[in-house]
Design an enzyme around this catalytic site. Structure first.
Site, PDB file in Angstrom:
ATOM      1  N   GLY A 239       0.759  -1.241   0.000  1.00 61.49           N
ATOM      2  CA  GLY A 239       0.000   0.000   0.000  1.00 61.49           C
ATOM      3  C   GLY A 239       0.782   1.278   0.000  1.00 61.49           C
ATOM      4  N   GLU A 275       3.928  -6.738   1.959  1.00 57.76           N
ATOM      5  CA  GLU A 275       3.484  -7.153   0.625  1.00 57.76           C
ATOM      6  C   GLU A 275       3.519  -5.968  -0.338  1.00 57.76           C
ATOM      7  OE1 GLU A 275      -0.493  -8.591   1.315  1.00 57.76           O
ATOM      8  OE2 GLU A 275       0.176 -10.321   2.480  1.00 57.76           O
ATOM      9  N   PRO A 276       4.678  -5.353  -0.546  1.00 53.87           N
ATOM     10  CA  PRO A 276       4.704  -4.197  -1.435  1.00 53.87           C
ATOM     11  C   PRO A 276       4.590  -4.628  -2.894  1.00 53.87           C
ATOM     12  CG  PRO A 276       6.933  -4.795  -0.842  1.00 53.87           C
ATOM     13  CD  PRO A 276       6.023  -5.726  -0.072  1.00 53.87           C
ATOM     14  N   GLY A 277       3.813  -3.882  -3.661  1.00 53.33           N
ATOM     15  CA  GLY A 277       3.714  -4.139  -5.098  1.00 53.33           C
ATOM     16  C   GLY A 277       4.163  -2.904  -5.854  1.00 53.33           C
ATOM     17  N   ARG A 278       3.319  -1.868  -5.787  1.00 53.73           N
ATOM     18  CA  ARG A 278       3.566  -0.639  -6.536  1.00 53.73           C
ATOM     19  C   ARG A 278       4.926  -0.018  -6.207  1.00 53.73           C
ATOM     20  NH1 ARG A 278      -0.749   2.608  -8.088  1.00 53.73           N
ATOM     21  NH2 ARG A 278      -2.009   1.620  -6.479  1.00 53.73           N
ATOM     22  N   ARG A 314      -5.138   2.291 -16.040  1.00 56.98           N
ATOM     23  CA  ARG A 314      -5.165   3.075 -14.796  1.00 56.98           C
ATOM     24  C   ARG A 314      -5.841   4.444 -14.938  1.00 56.98           C
ATOM     25  NH1 ARG A 314      -1.559   4.561 -11.995  1.00 56.98           N
ATOM     26  NH2 ARG A 314      -2.532   3.985 -10.037  1.00 56.98           N
ATOM     27  N   TYR A 318      -8.985   4.569 -12.584  1.00 53.88           N
ATOM     28  CA  TYR A 318      -8.743   5.236 -11.288  1.00 53.88           C
ATOM     29  C   TYR A 318      -8.431   6.722 -11.442  1.00 53.88           C
ATOM     30  CZ  TYR A 318      -7.327   0.315 -10.688  1.00 53.88           C
ATOM     31  OH  TYR A 318      -7.236  -1.042 -10.727  1.00 53.88           O
ATOM     32  N   CYS A 346     -12.525   2.553 -29.167  1.00 59.32           N
ATOM     33  CA  CYS A 346     -13.786   3.247 -29.455  1.00 59.32           C
ATOM     34  C   CYS A 346     -14.585   3.542 -28.190  1.00 59.32           C
ATOM     35  CB  CYS A 346     -14.606   2.394 -30.401  1.00 59.32           C
ATOM     36  SG  CYS A 346     -13.619   1.877 -31.796  1.00 59.32           S
ATOM     37  N   TYR A 375       0.700  -2.546 -12.222  1.00 55.55           N
ATOM     38  CA  TYR A 375      -0.695  -2.532 -12.641  1.00 55.55           C
ATOM     39  C   TYR A 375      -0.866  -1.984 -14.061  1.00 55.55           C
ATOM     40  CZ  TYR A 375      -0.955  -3.148  -7.607  1.00 55.55           C
ATOM     41  OH  TYR A 375      -0.748  -3.595  -6.326  1.00 55.55           O
TER      42      TYR A 375
HETATM   43  N1  LLP Z   1      -1.451  -7.125  -0.610  1.00 56.80           N
HETATM   44  C1  LLP Z   1      -2.747  -7.236  -0.935  1.00 56.80           C
HETATM   45  C2  LLP Z   1      -3.582  -8.190  -0.188  1.00 56.80           C
HETATM   46  C3  LLP Z   1      -3.287  -6.442  -1.955  1.00 56.80           C
HETATM   47  O1  LLP Z   1      -4.579  -6.551  -2.265  1.00 56.80           O
HETATM   48  C4  LLP Z   1      -2.462  -5.518  -2.645  1.00 56.80           C
HETATM   49  C5  LLP Z   1      -2.988  -4.685  -3.711  1.00 56.80           C
HETATM   50  C6  LLP Z   1      -1.094  -5.455  -2.282  1.00 56.80           C
HETATM   51  C7  LLP Z   1      -0.635  -6.262  -1.258  1.00 56.80           C
HETATM   52  C8  LLP Z   1      -0.131  -4.546  -2.962  1.00 56.80           C
HETATM   53  O2  LLP Z   1      -0.469  -3.197  -2.782  1.00 56.80           O
HETATM   54  P1  LLP Z   1       0.530  -2.052  -3.290  1.00 56.80           P
HETATM   55  O3  LLP Z   1       1.786  -2.154  -2.488  1.00 56.80           O
HETATM   56  O4  LLP Z   1       0.795  -2.300  -4.736  1.00 56.80           O
HETATM   57  O5  LLP Z   1      -0.213  -0.800  -3.066  1.00 56.80           O
HETATM   58  N2  LLP Z   1      -4.748  -1.660  -9.688  1.00 56.80           N
HETATM   59  C9  LLP Z   1      -4.676  -0.586  -8.736  1.00 56.80           C
HETATM   60  C10 LLP Z   1      -4.098  -1.042  -7.425  1.00 56.80           C
HETATM   61  C11 LLP Z   1      -4.804  -2.243  -6.841  1.00 56.80           C
HETATM   62  C12 LLP Z   1      -4.205  -2.734  -5.561  1.00 56.80           C
HETATM   63  C13 LLP Z   1      -4.795  -4.040  -5.198  1.00 56.80           C
HETATM   64  N3  LLP Z   1      -4.229  -4.670  -4.059  1.00 56.80           N
HETATM   65  C14 LLP Z   1      -3.890   0.571  -9.333  1.00 56.80           C
HETATM   66  O6  LLP Z   1      -3.431   0.466 -10.476  1.00 56.80           O
HETATM   67  O7  LLP Z   1      -3.731   1.622  -8.710  1.00 56.80           O
END
Ligand code: LLP
Length: 421
Positions: A239, A275-278, A314, A318, A346, A375
């Site tokens: 997050g 659990e970092p993604g972004r 995105r 969003y 379209c 994403y």
């Molecule tokens: N853990 C869980 C359980 C999650 O649902 C998520 C993201 C993460 C970790 C990773 O979160 P992050 O570190 O990336 O913020 N598609 C959207 C974002 C959706 C996030 C969904 N869950 C976007 O493009 O902004």
């Protein structure tokens, strides 16, 4: 240090000119920088030095196996939300004991695969899921390690659609049911309680909601221990937001986030899971695209590019902001223009930005959309029968195509016309 930067007036990915990738691979394409992935991973992991911590990269942000292998080499674990993501993580060399399985709708088949692999734990989100996991584990003569994902009812996240920690969201066990859920889990023979999990949202640009969630969960951990449960791990999800280049608030740097987590969890005696993604993937990728046409509208100019909402959804989904830059830097006497940057699909929603000021561009010019590593490709589709676009991984002065562009024939191969037609 930016790994997508100008050298002699043209934009590079590390030491590779983007123009040369466009010539070889075509556009649109996603381009990733290995050095940026490595730097983000180590900046994040280093901010937890000195404490017991597992960084489980959230595969959903960018699930290409070459990216997962890059992170596996750095020591990353994985947060997966489907059997497909689990398979990717394992193929990429992420050890099962560093994999956590999240998600509100796990199937018994997915549970089986994860139990067979021997993952670290399941983040369980409901009692029916707990019961199915128990049955599945018992049928395999196994015991499933679990944490409950609890819903702390905290507001967080850069957009309504990516806020997950409020009680009206579908995620997690309701706060008031948390203790009774643990009590039920403790009675099940196929279940072993190992921790607590929470994830409150995405693109969070402020530490306050994290602090609130950690404090609430810290209290819960004390209550659970008083009830006799063994709580070894505390997963605080992902997050943490990233800078996208607009004027919104700048998210705190990982070091500040790390210091805050250390401070608030010091007395809890738990292993921390992240659990970092972004934060890892977002600014490690760009979308390389070409101007198809500059079209003069009645009251505005449209820059029609060859990427569309199916490639990067995105902005449409969003209202997300992505910096846009030309690959060839504007010369000293450039004129400034204002464009709506749009794709060929379209729908009016196929708009990347409105009224964006940028140097004047012409048909055929290459441009990039920044911060597209998370994403982007992972959420792409073949809407309008536009084949998925290639992904390219750069490392120093070399690069490789890590996902090919399928042909239209490849797409049609998966469909058939029934014999009654
Ligand atoms: N853990 C869980 C359980 C999650 O649902 C998520 C993201 C993460 C970790 C990773 O979160 P992050 O570190 O990336 O913020 N598609 C959207 C974002 C959706 C996030 C969904 N869950 C976007 O493009 O902004």
């Amino acid at each position: 240090m930016r790994h997508f930067d100008y050298k002699n007036g043209e934009l590079y990915a590390e030491n590779v000119p983007l123009r040369s990738i466009a010539d070889k691979v075509g556009t649109p394409a996603y381009i990733y920088s290995t050095a940026t992935f490595e730097r983000h991973y180590s900046v994040f992991a280093d901010s937890f030095s000195g404490i017991d911590a597992l960084v489980a990269y959230s595969v959903k942000a960018n699930s290409n196996i070459a990216i997962l292998a890059t992170l596996a080499k750095m020591g990353a674990g994985a947060d997966v939300v489907s059997g497909g993501e689990l398979a990717r993580a394992l193929v990429a060399g992420i050890p099962a004991h560093k994999i956590v399985f999240s998600g509100v709708g796990k199937t018994s088949a997915e549970m089986r695969d994860a139990l067979k692999a021997g993952i670290r734990l399941f983040n369980v989100e409901s009692l029916p899921e707990l019961r199915l996991l128990n049955q599945t584990a018992l049928s395999m003569n196994k015991i499933a390690p679990i944490a409950f994902r609890v819903n702390p009812d905290v507001t967080a996240g850069g957009h309504d659609k990516i806020s997950t920690g409020k009680k009206e969201n579908k995620f997690g066990i309701a706060w008031k049911h948390a203790q009774s859920a643990y009590a039920e889990a403790a009675r099940l023979k196929g279940i072993k309680i190992v921790g607590v999990d929470v994830h409150i949202g995405s693109q969070i640009d402020d530490l306050a909601p994290f602090e609130k969630a950690i404090e609430k969960v810290g209290e819960l951990i004390k209550r659970l221990r008083a009830d006799g449960h063994t709580i070894q791990s505390f997963d605080i999800g992902g997050g943490l937001g990233i800078p996208y280049g607009d004027n919104n608030k700048t998210p705190p740097p990982p070091a500040e986030y790390g210091a805050m987590v250390k401070r608030l969890t010091a007395s809890l005696d738990v292993e921390m899971i992240f659990e970092p993604g972004r934060m890892i993937a977002g600014n490690a990728g760009i979308l390389l695209t070409k101007v198809l046409y500059v079209k003069e509208g009645e009251d505005r100019n449209f820059l029609i590019i060859d990427a569309a909402m199916n490639d990067l959804i995105r902005p449409a989904l969003y209202d997300a902001y992505h910096d846009i830059e030309p690959v060839i830097a504007a010369g000293p006497n450039f004129t400034q223009e204002t464009y709506d940057v749009v794709g060929p699909i379209c729908e009016s929603g196929d708009t990347f930005t409105k009224s964006r000021e940028m140097p004047s561009l012409n048909d055929g010019d290459l441009v990039v959309l920044h911060s597209a590593g998370a994403y982007g490709a992972a959420q792409s589709s073949q809407y309008n029968t536009r084949p998925l676009i290639p992904e390219v991984l750069v490392s120093g002065d070399k690069y490789a195509v890590i996902r090919e562009r399928p042909s239209v024939a490849d797409i049609l191969k998966t469909e058939s016309i029934p014999d009654w037609l």
